[in-house]
Design a protein around this motif. Structure first.
Motif, PDB file in Angstrom:
ATOM      1  N   ILE A  41       0.837  -1.210   0.000  1.00  0.00           N
ATOM      2  CA  ILE A  41       0.000   0.000   0.000  1.00  0.00           C
ATOM      3  C   ILE A  41       0.868   1.255   0.000  1.00  0.00           C
ATOM      4  O   ILE A  41       0.577   2.233  -0.704  1.00  0.00           O
ATOM      5  CB  ILE A  41      -0.977  -0.031   1.192  1.00  0.00           C
ATOM      6  CG1 ILE A  41      -2.027  -1.126   0.939  1.00  0.00           C
ATOM      7  CG2 ILE A  41      -1.651   1.317   1.392  1.00  0.00           C
ATOM      8  CD1 ILE A  41      -2.785  -1.557   2.154  1.00  0.00           C
ATOM      9  N   PRO A  50      -2.682   2.280  -8.468  1.00  0.00           N
ATOM     10  CA  PRO A  50      -3.655   1.603  -7.609  1.00  0.00           C
ATOM     11  C   PRO A  50      -3.050   0.343  -6.976  1.00  0.00           C
ATOM     12  O   PRO A  50      -2.278  -0.365  -7.630  1.00  0.00           O
ATOM     13  CB  PRO A  50      -4.785   1.230  -8.572  1.00  0.00           C
ATOM     14  CG  PRO A  50      -4.639   2.161  -9.720  1.00  0.00           C
ATOM     15  CD  PRO A  50      -3.184   2.476  -9.833  1.00  0.00           C
ATOM     16  N   PRO A  51      -3.388   0.062  -5.714  1.00  0.00           N
ATOM     17  CA  PRO A  51      -2.800  -1.109  -5.054  1.00  0.00           C
ATOM     18  C   PRO A  51      -3.076  -2.424  -5.790  1.00  0.00           C
ATOM     19  O   PRO A  51      -2.250  -3.339  -5.762  1.00  0.00           O
ATOM     20  CB  PRO A  51      -3.431  -1.102  -3.657  1.00  0.00           C
ATOM     21  CG  PRO A  51      -4.549  -0.122  -3.714  1.00  0.00           C
ATOM     22  CD  PRO A  51      -4.259   0.830  -4.815  1.00  0.00           C
ATOM     23  N   SER A  52      -4.238  -2.487  -6.475  1.00  0.00           N
ATOM     24  CA  SER A  52      -4.529  -3.718  -7.218  1.00  0.00           C
ATOM     25  C   SER A  52      -3.484  -3.949  -8.306  1.00  0.00           C
ATOM     26  O   SER A  52      -3.113  -5.086  -8.605  1.00  0.00           O
ATOM     27  CB  SER A  52      -5.918  -3.632  -7.843  1.00  0.00           C
ATOM     28  OG  SER A  52      -5.977  -2.585  -8.793  1.00  0.00           O
ATOM     29  N   LYS A  53      -3.013  -2.870  -8.914  1.00  0.00           N
ATOM     30  CA  LYS A  53      -2.013  -2.984  -9.981  1.00  0.00           C
ATOM     31  C   LYS A  53      -0.671  -3.413  -9.386  1.00  0.00           C
ATOM     32  O   LYS A  53       0.042  -4.227  -9.968  1.00  0.00           O
ATOM     33  CB  LYS A  53      -1.833  -1.642 -10.695  1.00  0.00           C
ATOM     34  CG  LYS A  53      -3.088  -1.109 -11.307  1.00  0.00           C
ATOM     35  CD  LYS A  53      -3.311  -1.649 -12.702  1.00  0.00           C
ATOM     36  CE  LYS A  53      -4.775  -1.619 -13.023  1.00  0.00           C
ATOM     37  NZ  LYS A  53      -5.172  -2.441 -14.130  1.00  0.00           N
TER      38      LYS A  53
END
Lengths: 156, 605
Positions: A41, A50-53
């Motif tokens: 994070i 984005p953290p998902s990336k």
């Protein structure tokens, strides 16, 4: 989950763009031995990705771990030669004994398990490596003995 | 994958993705002409187009899976491959720019064999439980398999076996049915600027998931459902409330009340094979009664109510002070987006509940008192174009004394399913009118269903509230249409009011960043989560018709053109509600029932 401080790494990459993502992940892994949630994070915030990336990129590469390493880090070779010589059964036994999957760490924090593609010593297959010590010609029975030895050593 | 499929030629093209529904390259008339041959026919096209663009214009259909119009092509699925003379292998039409002298075969034996092989490989690890699948008969993979005559199981791989993620109140993910086309990932990132999901892992182990592969409910997912609309298979669908609604309809102890959102009547027809843009308002009302709903109300009524409250709030902020620019609060995906990414602007968002929640609140208060029904016996169903409305209805602020304002939310798709389930023949029904006291609506409330509609409706009434006069021309054309961002300056008796309308949160972000950087000429901003507004919401029918969205919007503005009652403040039902129950806009009762507050959600990943 232990919180990890990566402010030094963030400082090192001040002003960096998204191309710094993998170097940052590598630095964090080098320092902490794994990528904690907090560090993913923090990297995401720092690079404005984005953290998902960040998580997507990190999981793409085999080199990144997402659990803190145990006191004894076990690498099981699943390369072609080891596979032919029965490393699949060896991995099964170790996973069952430790009650974890590859990539995980036991609840007591003693063992962590990793599958590697080839250790580079195919003549000694099947091969496992515990804390940098190589064990050659591992059978399921031998794997059990090895784990027990390391447990004794850690508990001593 | 397949035989000789070329992947080396996809990177030459760079597109600027736009959210306009205009075809790419449609406006650039002065671009150089390119001559090429398609299936031995000479064709002229414009430089900058892809092979797929040209094929579409020429009436040649090549199948696509990962392609999404107006998004950056990835060429990932290889379904659209064509044979290009001189190329090493087959090339993906969606991502390959045209050049002079190209010779293309779109349906040669080699191409068809490659496409069929790709489908067979996609099916090799697919669960194959079509009969039990939510997208049965409406699945792109199924359709392609049928079109290509897949009859034998040539490859048998290990079947996907992943947990279903049903944690979200709005969207259910079933990764076993995912074919990794990435449409959801790109829509979430490029259209909504949320980027809640991405590819996790690689190779055969790849799945699409959230950060740390956890439940959608703890992620940044704004529940908009654009991923559901984008998904070609059953890997994404809404959290169904049909079972609960059927149970309530069958329960004699319940008074089952429903409301339908402004956009539903112009989209439901598509589920029954009618042309997009047919308004079936009265037929839908009749169908709802046949299914056992005790009262059928119109959310456009509470859209009018929203305008009274929100218009008054705007006037209050403009004249007495308050956070400017004010932003609309009708779209629950947008609300969660603000709470997550722009929490410092929470006070700019109107405190008004959305029309769904306003009507829910007055149904269980005014209507219940009036009809002497215990609010606990009322089962309130709303029919929405939206999956985020399911999340909104479950927000703890949206209940009083432990009784939720709205009990269940059905999407347009679910309503169609319910109509089929209950054996109602839409074609055989005569139109019926809605029930009192929440049946009358102005067309200002009705155009809430299109991007710009709330703004137009609000301006009509705000002008009246400030000046005591009606706008000389009620049409505010500058805020209509599919452009992602629309702006206008409105003169209200010498005061210039700056307004902006955005749909699709990537466009909202553009405006929010301008505001963060000090832009100060805007007073009122309408944001709709989905591009084009609710008519293109995440709960709307899956469609392959590019004209559908346009026709849905046209249908709303046609009603606005043809009907007499065009301003919210002239709605007699609204006037009566204030007189008999609410008192005045922004009054004590309004605050208790019709207004809400927002929370900081910056801690989600």
């Amino acid at each position: 989950m232990s919180s990890v401080d990566i402010s030094n790494i963030v400082a090192k990459y001040s002003g960096a763009g998204r191309d710094a993502l993998i170097p940052m992940l590598q630095d964090v892994q080098q320092q902490d031995g794994y990528l904690s949630r907090d560090s993913i994070i923090a990297i995401s915030k720092h690079l404005n990705i984005p953290p998902s990336k960040v998580y997507g990129v990190a999981t793409f590469y085999n080199q990144f771990r997402f659990n803190a390493p145990g006191k004894v880090h076990i690498q099981v070779c699943r390369g072609t030669a080891c596979h032919v010589k029965g490393s699949s059964a060896v991995l099964d036994v170790i996973q069952r004994m430790l009650d974890i999957e590859a990539g995980e760490t036991t609840k007591d924090g003693v063992f962590s398990l990793e599958v590697v593609a080839c250790i580079g010593a195919c003549g000694l297959a099947p091969l496992i490596c515990c804390d940098g010590e190589f064990h050659a010609g591992v059978t399921t029975a031998k794997a059990e003995r090895i784990i027990k030895q390391y447990r004794k050593k850690v508990e001593a | 994958m397949g035989e000789g499929v070329d992947s080396g030629h996809t990177q030459r093209l760079t597109f600027t993705p736009t959210l306009s529904l205009e075809g790419r390259g449609g406006k650039e008339k002065d671009r150089p002409v390119v001559k090429l041959t398609i299936n031995n026919r000479d064709v002229e096209a414009q430089e900058g187009q892809t092979i797929l663009d040209v094929l579409k214009a020429e009436g040649v259909k090549v199948p696509t899976l990962c392609h999404v119009k107006n998004l950056v092509p990835t060429g990932a699925c290889r379904m659209c491959v064509v044979e290009l003379e001189g190329a090493r292998g087959l090339v993906p039409a969606c991502a390959y720019p045209i050049n002079n002298g190209m010779k293309i075969q779109t349906h040669s034996a080699r191409v068809i064999k490659a496409r069929k092989t790709i489908i067979e490989l996609l099916l090799s690890n697919h669960p194959d439980d079509c009969l039990y699948c939510v997208r049965n008969t409406n699945c792109e993979l199924q359709t392609l398999a049928e079109q290509h005559g897949v009859r034998d199981r040539r490859y048998t791989g290990v079947k996907n076996n992943h947990h279903v993620d049903a944690s979200s109140p709005s969207v259910v993910r079933d990764p076993a049915k995912c074919i990794l086309c990435g449409r959801c990932v790109r829509v979430c990132e490029e259209i909504q600027n949320v980027a809640c999901i991405d590819f996790i892992g690689r190779g055969a182990d790849t799945v699409i998931g959230t950060t740390f592969n956890e439940g959608l409910n703890t992620s940044t997912c704004i529940n908009c459902g654009q991923c559901v609309v984008a998904c070609p298979t059953g890997a994404l669908h809404e959290q169904s409330h049909i079972k609960e609604v059927v149970a309530a309809l069958d329960d004699p102890g319940k008074v089952v009340v429903c409301q339908h959102a402004p956009s539903i009547s112009v989209t439901l027809a598509e589920e029954f094979g009618m042309k997009p843009g047919v308004d079936v308002d009265g037929i839908m009302t009749a169908a709802l009664r046949r299914m056992g709903f005790d009262r059928v109300f119109d959310t456009s009524f509470s859209a009018d109510l929203t305008i009274m409250e929100e218009g008054s709030e705007l006037v209050h902020r403009l004249t007495k002070g308050g956070k400017i620019p004010m932003m609309t609060s009708c779209s629950p995906g947008w609300i969660k987006y603000v709470e997550q990414f722009y929490p410092e602007f929470r006070e700019n968002v109107s405190s008004c509940k959305s029309p769904q929640q306003m009507l829910g609140a007055v149904i269980k208060s005014y209507f219940a008192e009036n009809q002497k029904i215990n609010p606990k016996e009322i089962y309130s169903v709303s029919i929405m174009p939206c999956t985020a409305k399911k999340f909104e209805a479950e927000r703890p602020e949206m209940a009083r004394n432990g009784i939720p304002d709205v009990d269940a939310v059905l999407t347009t798709r679910e309503l169609a399913q319910l109509i089929r389930l209950r054996g109602v023949d839409m074609m055989a029904l005569d139109p019926e009118g809605p029930d009192t006291p929440f049946g009358t609506r102005s067309t200002a409330g009705k155009i809430f269903g299109a991007s710009g509609g709330v703004m137009e409706a609000a301006l009509r009434s705000a002008y009246f509230l400030i000046t005591g006069e009606e706008l000389s021309d009620l049409n505010v054309k500058a805020v209509r249409g599919f452009d992602g961002i629309k702006e206008a300056k409105v003169d209200i008796k010498g005061t210039t009011v700056g307004v902006a309308v955005a749909s699709g949160l990537e466009n909202a972000k553009t405006i929010m960043e301008q505001l963060r950087n000090g832009r100060d000429d805007l007073h009122f901003i309408e944001i709709m989560t989905c591009p084009g507004g609710c008519i293109c919401g995440g709960g709307q029918p899956h469609t392959h018709n590019p004209e559908a969205a346009r026709n849905r919007m046209k249908a709303l503005y046609k009603l606005d053109r043809d009907e007499k009652l065009r301003t919210s403040h002239s709605n007699a039902g609204i006037q009566r509600l204030y007189k008999e129950f609410l008192g005045e806009p922004l009054g004590h009762k309004s605050h208790e029932l019709l207004h809400t507050h927002y929370v900081d959600r910056t801690d989600v990943n």
